[in-house]
Design a protein around this motif. Structure first.
Motif: not given
Length: 312
Positions: A221-236
């Motif tokens: 999930a994190l690897i994929g999200a970091l490859e997008t233009d999402a303005f925020y990526v957070g992890a609990l």
């Protein structure tokens, strides 16, 4: 625009052909409403929406009635004192420029419907004889993509919906991702992270939060999200878990700069314990990130309190 849709439809159904539309086109100081806020006035004097939260609606409605009576479009400036603002329950005053024009209800209804559907479009208005223009951009609401259908996911979805955001909860574990457990989610996806990201395609108006606490879900999930233009990526997760997760991402070939984009542990330091409190903490950090703010105490800041994010 969307908040006017119901009244626009009602006025059209009874046969009205046009309304006066007042729009905040500029603000100075801590104005009570942001640029783009609107007040529609029908031929019968009914009001829909707001340009100042009650401070100058009466004056603006008089201008609106004059415009509907054949008057020219009008650009007016209003200074709102703190006393005026307090009298209608607002924290402070400021100055606003309001442009009032007559608009066909058919045109306004079309704009409202497009806004409700989440279409991306712009509306340009000429506001003076010199050709000065005011451009409004409309589009879909911000999205919150949450991996992990746990109690914090439901609390986050409920809080984000209060802001008008679209919420998506994803979990490959079908017994967790159910409508009964996640009633506030606009969309539930029982899929693995790679498939979710391919379907949702996070963009610059999307925040991604990972709550699953399992590497088999968290890492992809994190690897994929970091490859997008999402303005925020957070992890609990606790700091020790964040460090372990960082090592796993490095082993997977993720660049350090990309990993540094992750807000982990996600959220602002407000002493949150319960799921609802953690949701407030995370959502506050997301809002700060979207506004380009640090998330610190307002009393320690020196800039404007309100950020001009144009309403859709």
């Amino acid at each position: 625009m969307k908040e006017l849709a119901g009244d626009i439809r009602r006025w059209r159904e009874r046969g009205d052909e046009s309304v006066a539309l007042a729009t905040v086109v500029a603000t100075r100081g801590s104005a009570p409403r942001p640029v783009g806020s609107k007040l529609a006035v029908s031929g019968e004097g009914e009001l829909a929406g707001s340009v100042s939260g009650g401070c100058v609606e009466s004056e603006v409605s008089e201008v609106a009635r004059a415009v509907l009576g054949g008057g020219a479009p009008s650009l007016r400036s209003y200074g709102i004192s703190d006393e005026q603002a307090w009298s209608v329950g607002l924290p402070c005053g400021g100055e606003i420029d309001v442009y009032v024009e007559e608009v066909a209800l058919a045109e306004l209804a079309d704009l409202a419907e497009r806004a409700e559907r989440g279409e991306r479009f712009s509306r340009t208005t000429v506001i003076d004889d010199a050709g000065g223009t005011f451009v409004e951009d409309f589009g879909p609401p911000p999205r919150l993509l949450i991996f992990g259908a746990i109690d914090t996911a439901e609390a986050l979805s409920a809080a984000a919906k209060q802001l008008g955001w679209q919420t998506i909860v994803a979990d490959a574990r079908g017994r967790f991702a159910t409508a009964e457990r996640m009633p506030s989610a606009d969309e539930l996806l029982v899929e693995w992270p790679e498939d979710v990201l391919a379907r949702v395609q996070p963009d610059e108006d999307t925040a991604v939060v990972v709550l699953t606490h399992e590497d088999r879900f968290d890492i992809p999930a994190l690897i994929g999200a970091l490859e997008t233009d999402a303005f925020y990526v957070g992890a609990l997760g606790a700091r020790r878990n964040q460090e372990r997760r960082r090592e796993r991402l490095l082993e997977a070939g993720v660049e350090v700069d990309a990993i540094d984009r992750i807000s982990g542990p996600a959220g602002l330091d407000i002493g949150a314990n319960t799921a609802a409190e953690v949701a407030v903490s995370i959502l506050a950090e997301i809002l700060a990130s979207r506004s380009g703010r640090s998330g610190g105490a307002l009393k320690d800041g020196t800039g404007r309190i309100h950020v001009e994010l144009q309403p859709k």
